[in-house]
Design a protein around this motif. Structure first.
Motif, PDB file in Angstrom:
ATOM      1  N   SER A  76       9.873  -8.027   1.298  1.00  9.69           N
ATOM      2  CA  SER A  76      10.666  -7.239   0.365  1.00  9.69           C
ATOM      3  C   SER A  76      10.706  -5.795   0.848  1.00  9.69           C
ATOM      4  CB  SER A  76      10.023  -7.285  -1.027  1.00  9.69           C
ATOM      5  OG  SER A  76       8.765  -6.605  -1.000  1.00  9.69           O
ATOM      6  N   ASN A  77      11.530  -4.978   0.217  1.00 14.13           N
ATOM      7  CA  ASN A  77      11.512  -3.550   0.529  1.00 14.13           C
ATOM      8  C   ASN A  77      10.185  -2.942   0.082  1.00 14.13           C
ATOM      9  OD1 ASN A  77      14.143  -3.546   1.544  1.00 14.13           O
ATOM     10  ND2 ASN A  77      15.028  -3.243  -0.492  1.00 14.13           N
ATOM     11  N   GLY A  78       9.638  -2.076   0.929  1.00 11.56           N
ATOM     12  CA  GLY A  78       8.373  -1.448   0.593  1.00 11.56           C
ATOM     13  C   GLY A  78       8.561  -0.307  -0.400  1.00 11.56           C
ATOM     14  N   THR A  79       7.530  -0.066  -1.206  1.00 11.37           N
ATOM     15  CA  THR A  79       7.545   1.053  -2.149  1.00 11.37           C
ATOM     16  C   THR A  79       6.250   1.848  -1.996  1.00 11.37           C
ATOM     17  OG1 THR A  79       6.536  -0.287  -3.900  1.00 11.37           O
ATOM     18  CG2 THR A  79       8.945  -0.210  -3.816  1.00 11.37           C
ATOM     19  N   ALA A  80       6.301   3.125  -2.328  1.00 10.00           N
ATOM     20  CA  ALA A  80       5.110   3.973  -2.276  1.00 10.00           C
ATOM     21  C   ALA A  80       5.076   4.845  -3.519  1.00 10.00           C
ATOM     22  CB  ALA A  80       5.121   4.833  -1.018  1.00 10.00           C
ATOM     23  N   VAL A  81       3.910   4.886  -4.163  1.00 10.02           N
ATOM     24  CA  VAL A  81       3.750   5.642  -5.405  1.00 10.02           C
ATOM     25  C   VAL A  81       2.593   6.621  -5.238  1.00 10.02           C
ATOM     26  CG1 VAL A  81       3.243   5.503  -7.868  1.00 10.02           C
ATOM     27  CG2 VAL A  81       4.606   3.709  -6.771  1.00 10.02           C
ATOM     28  N   VAL A  82       2.832   7.892  -5.580  1.00 11.52           N
ATOM     29  CA  VAL A  82       1.777   8.907  -5.540  1.00 11.52           C
ATOM     30  C   VAL A  82       1.102   8.959  -6.911  1.00 11.52           C
ATOM     31  CG1 VAL A  82       1.255  11.353  -5.218  1.00 11.52           C
ATOM     32  CG2 VAL A  82       3.008  10.243  -3.800  1.00 11.52           C
ATOM     33  N   LYS A  83      -0.220   8.899  -6.899  1.00 17.43           N
ATOM     34  CA  LYS A  83      -0.982   8.906  -8.140  1.00 17.43           C
ATOM     35  C   LYS A  83      -1.932  10.104  -8.153  1.00 17.43           C
ATOM     36  CE  LYS A  83      -0.837   3.892  -8.687  1.00 17.43           C
ATOM     37  NZ  LYS A  83      -1.639   2.659  -8.932  1.00 17.43           N
ATOM     38  N   GLY A  84      -1.821  10.914  -9.188  1.00 18.81           N
ATOM     39  CA  GLY A  84      -2.725  12.042  -9.348  1.00 18.81           C
ATOM     40  C   GLY A  84      -2.684  13.060  -8.233  1.00 18.81           C
ATOM     41  N   LYS A  85      -1.606  13.125  -7.487  1.00 20.93           N
ATOM     42  CA  LYS A  85      -1.349  14.107  -6.427  1.00 20.93           C
ATOM     43  C   LYS A  85      -2.177  13.910  -5.157  1.00 20.93           C
ATOM     44  CE  LYS A  85       0.247  17.785  -9.495  1.00 20.93           C
ATOM     45  NZ  LYS A  85       0.107  19.216  -9.873  1.00 20.93           N
ATOM     46  N   LYS A  86      -3.259  13.114  -5.226  1.00 19.38           N
ATOM     47  CA  LYS A  86      -4.125  12.974  -4.054  1.00 19.38           C
ATOM     48  C   LYS A  86      -4.271  11.538  -3.556  1.00 19.38           C
ATOM     49  CE  LYS A  86      -7.029  17.011  -5.046  1.00 19.38           C
ATOM     50  NZ  LYS A  86      -8.424  17.492  -5.225  1.00 19.38           N
ATOM     51  N   THR A  87      -3.565  10.612  -4.194  1.00 20.81           N
ATOM     52  CA  THR A  87      -3.642   9.201  -3.795  1.00 20.81           C
ATOM     53  C   THR A  87      -2.239   8.633  -3.685  1.00 20.81           C
ATOM     54  OG1 THR A  87      -5.797   8.887  -4.875  1.00 20.81           O
ATOM     55  CG2 THR A  87      -4.494   6.914  -4.420  1.00 20.81           C
ATOM     56  N   VAL A  88      -2.005   7.875  -2.632  1.00 20.50           N
ATOM     57  CA  VAL A  88      -0.722   7.195  -2.469  1.00 20.50           C
ATOM     58  C   VAL A  88      -0.989   5.709  -2.257  1.00 20.50           C
ATOM     59  CG1 VAL A  88      -0.683   7.709   0.011  1.00 20.50           C
ATOM     60  CG2 VAL A  88       1.442   7.078  -1.158  1.00 20.50           C
ATOM     61  N   VAL A  89      -0.206   4.885  -2.934  1.00 23.24           N
ATOM     62  CA  VAL A  89      -0.334   3.435  -2.809  1.00 23.24           C
ATOM     63  C   VAL A  89       1.009   2.877  -2.353  1.00 23.24           C
ATOM     64  CG1 VAL A  89      -0.872   1.273  -3.976  1.00 23.24           C
ATOM     65  CG2 VAL A  89      -2.045   3.377  -4.658  1.00 23.24           C
ATOM     66  N   ALA A  90       0.997   2.227  -1.202  1.00 20.62           N
ATOM     67  CA  ALA A  90       2.221   1.632  -0.648  1.00 20.62           C
ATOM     68  C   ALA A  90       2.063   0.118  -0.620  1.00 20.62           C
ATOM     69  CB  ALA A  90       2.468   2.159   0.764  1.00 20.62           C
ATOM     70  N   GLY A  91       3.158  -0.587  -0.857  1.00 15.14           N
ATOM     71  CA  GLY A  91       3.056  -2.038  -0.852  1.00 15.14           C
ATOM     72  C   GLY A  91       4.391  -2.734  -0.705  1.00 15.14           C
ATOM     73  N   LEU A  92       4.308  -4.004  -0.360  1.00 18.67           N
ATOM     74  CA  LEU A  92       5.485  -4.862  -0.268  1.00 18.67           C
ATOM     75  C   LEU A  92       5.015  -6.296  -0.445  1.00 18.67           C
ATOM     76  CD1 LEU A  92       5.309  -6.294   2.779  1.00 18.67           C
ATOM     77  CD2 LEU A  92       6.036  -4.021   3.476  1.00 18.67           C
ATOM     78  N   THR A  93       5.968  -7.179  -0.641  1.00 19.51           N
ATOM     79  CA  THR A  93       5.657  -8.598  -0.832  1.00 19.51           C
ATOM     80  C   THR A  93       6.218  -9.412   0.335  1.00 19.51           C
ATOM     81  OG1 THR A  93       5.693  -8.386  -3.240  1.00 19.51           O
ATOM     82  CG2 THR A  93       5.958 -10.603  -2.332  1.00 19.51           C
ATOM     83  N   TRP A  94       5.355 -10.221   0.934  1.00 21.08           N
ATOM     84  CA  TRP A  94       5.791 -11.164   1.967  1.00 21.08           C
ATOM     85  C   TRP A  94       6.096 -12.497   1.296  1.00 21.08           C
ATOM     86  CZ3 TRP A  94       6.757  -9.463   6.713  1.00 21.08           C
ATOM     87  CH2 TRP A  94       6.117  -8.295   7.153  1.00 21.08           C
ATOM     88  N   ASN A  95       7.239 -13.070   1.639  1.00 22.09           N
ATOM     89  CA  ASN A  95       7.619 -14.388   1.135  1.00 22.09           C
ATOM     90  C   ASN A  95       7.655 -15.367   2.300  1.00 22.09           C
ATOM     91  OD1 ASN A  95       8.222 -13.904  -1.772  1.00 22.09           O
ATOM     92  ND2 ASN A  95       9.634 -12.420  -0.902  1.00 22.09           N
ATOM     93  N   THR A  96       6.790 -16.360   2.230  1.00 27.19           N
ATOM     94  CA  THR A  96       6.659 -17.349   3.294  1.00 27.19           C
ATOM     95  C   THR A  96       7.241 -18.661   2.788  1.00 27.19           C
ATOM     96  OG1 THR A  96       4.648 -16.238   4.045  1.00 27.19           O
ATOM     97  CG2 THR A  96       5.026 -18.458   4.856  1.00 27.19           C
ATOM     98  N   THR A  97       8.350 -19.085   3.392  1.00 24.77           N
ATOM     99  CA  THR A  97       9.129 -20.216   2.879  1.00 24.77           C
ATOM    100  C   THR A  97       9.000 -21.433   3.793  1.00 24.77           C
ATOM    101  OG1 THR A  97      10.726 -18.629   1.991  1.00 24.77           O
ATOM    102  CG2 THR A  97      11.409 -20.941   2.103  1.00 24.77           C
ATOM    103  N   PRO A  98       8.622 -22.591   3.260  1.00 25.54           N
ATOM    104  CA  PRO A  98       8.452 -23.787   4.099  1.00 25.54           C
ATOM    105  C   PRO A  98       9.767 -24.290   4.681  1.00 25.54           C
ATOM    106  CG  PRO A  98       8.239 -24.346   1.779  1.00 25.54           C
ATOM    107  CD  PRO A  98       8.308 -22.856   1.844  1.00 25.54           C
ATOM    108  N   LEU A  99       9.695 -24.753   5.925  1.00 20.03           N
ATOM    109  CA  LEU A  99      10.858 -25.309   6.614  1.00 20.03           C
ATOM    110  C   LEU A  99      10.730 -26.820   6.823  1.00 20.03           C
ATOM    111  CD1 LEU A  99      11.270 -22.531   9.348  1.00 20.03           C
ATOM    112  CD2 LEU A  99      12.487 -22.737   7.172  1.00 20.03           C
ATOM    113  N   TYR A 100       9.589 -27.373   6.436  1.00 22.12           N
ATOM    114  CA  TYR A 100       9.341 -28.813   6.546  1.00 22.12           C
ATOM    115  C   TYR A 100       8.767 -29.313   5.227  1.00 22.12           C
ATOM    116  CZ  TYR A 100       9.976 -28.479  11.607  1.00 22.12           C
ATOM    117  OH  TYR A 100      10.504 -28.267  12.863  1.00 22.12           O
ATOM    118  N   LYS A 101       9.048 -30.557   4.907  1.00 27.07           N
ATOM    119  CA  LYS A 101       8.524 -31.142   3.684  1.00 27.07           C
ATOM    120  C   LYS A 101       7.001 -31.148   3.681  1.00 27.07           C
ATOM    121  CE  LYS A 101      12.515 -34.176   2.874  1.00 27.07           C
ATOM    122  NZ  LYS A 101      12.979 -35.584   2.786  1.00 27.07           N
ATOM    123  N   SER A 102       6.427 -31.314   4.862  1.00 22.76           N
ATOM    124  CA  SER A 102       4.968 -31.353   4.977  1.00 22.76           C
ATOM    125  C   SER A 102       4.320 -30.027   4.599  1.00 22.76           C
ATOM    126  CB  SER A 102       4.574 -31.716   6.416  1.00 22.76           C
ATOM    127  OG  SER A 102       5.164 -30.799   7.329  1.00 22.76           O
TER     128      SER A 102
END
Length: 239
Positions: free
Chosen positions: A184-210
């Motif tokens: 997904s698109n990454g996002t970054a949030v600054v908390k309390g002026k001295k902390t930054v938290v960045a994150g994104l979600t990986w989606n892993t999609t099966p290509l085989y029934k197994s």
């Protein structure tokens, strides 16, 4: 004449129905029907995949004994392994970090963090935290997910703080033929002026029934903190 016209109309209708049924567009261009997932990834299928993607990995795979090749391909399409792929690395900004987690004797999840903390003019630090999470089977990397956080911290202000807008980038090297991997698109949030938290979600999609059905979603995050100590925490969470 009426009978001939009716017969001709019926024939044209039958042809049109056949055209629509076979998925051919009105312009004469074939419309590809969606393909159902194949049942199982095989050793031969994986070799063909690597031949078109990464010859170096193919050579490493071919050096494995046949029994390990079969286990390797089994691990690739094992949904439990994909869901368990997770690692956490902590450390000090300006230094590197490394962590390895053994899933079993054959599989390791490896986390590496590289940070830069340059001393700029007037206490300005343009900081970069690069977090790489890799799944290895028999020490061969099959999935490598990278997330990079970049931001500015100014410590000589009346109140030291993160300034500007933090940036997040991601990339993936996926040599697991049993799953497709996207972020997904990454996002970054600054908390309390001295902390930054960045994150994104990986989606892993099966290509085989197994490999099961439905995507496996997991978060990859980086936190940079400036307080009594200056730390980073990098996490790839379980699915």
């Amino acid at each position: 004449m009426r009978t001939l016209t009716a017969a001709r109309t019926a024939t044209l209708a039958a042809v049109a129905g056949a055209v629509l049924f076979t998925g051919v567009a009105a312009q004469g261009t074939a419309v590809a029907a969606p393909q159902a997932p194949k049942d199982k990834l095989t050793v031969a299928g994986y070799r063909a995949f690597l031949k078109s993607k990464d010859v170096k990995t193919l050579k490493a795979f071919d050096k494995l004994p046949k029994v390990k090749q079969q286990k390797f391909v089994g691990y690739l399409q094992n949904r439990a392994v994909t869901k368990a792929f997770a690692v956490t690395v902590g450390g000090t900004l300006g230094k590197s970090g490394h962590k390895e987690v053994a899933y079993n004797p054959d599989i390791r999840f490896v986390g590496d963090v590289r940070t830069t903390y340059p001393e700029g003019d007037h206490g300005i630090h343009d900081i970069t935290v690069n977090f790489t999470a890799t799944e290895r089977i028999y020490n061969i990397p099959v999935v490598t997910q990278r997330t990079t956080l970049s931001y500015r911290f100014e410590d000589f202000r009346p109140q030291p703080q993160i300034t500007g807008k933090p940036k997040v980038k991601s990339s993936v090297t996926n040599l697991n033929a049993a799953f497709a991997v996207g972020a997904s698109n990454g996002t970054a949030v600054v908390k309390g002026k001295k902390t930054v938290v960045a994150g994104l979600t990986w989606n892993t999609t099966p290509l085989y029934k197994s490999a099961g059905s439905g995507a496996v979603a997991k978060r990859q995050t980086i936190t940079g903190s400036h307080g009594a100590t200056e730390k980073f925490t990098a996490v790839l969470a379980k699915g």
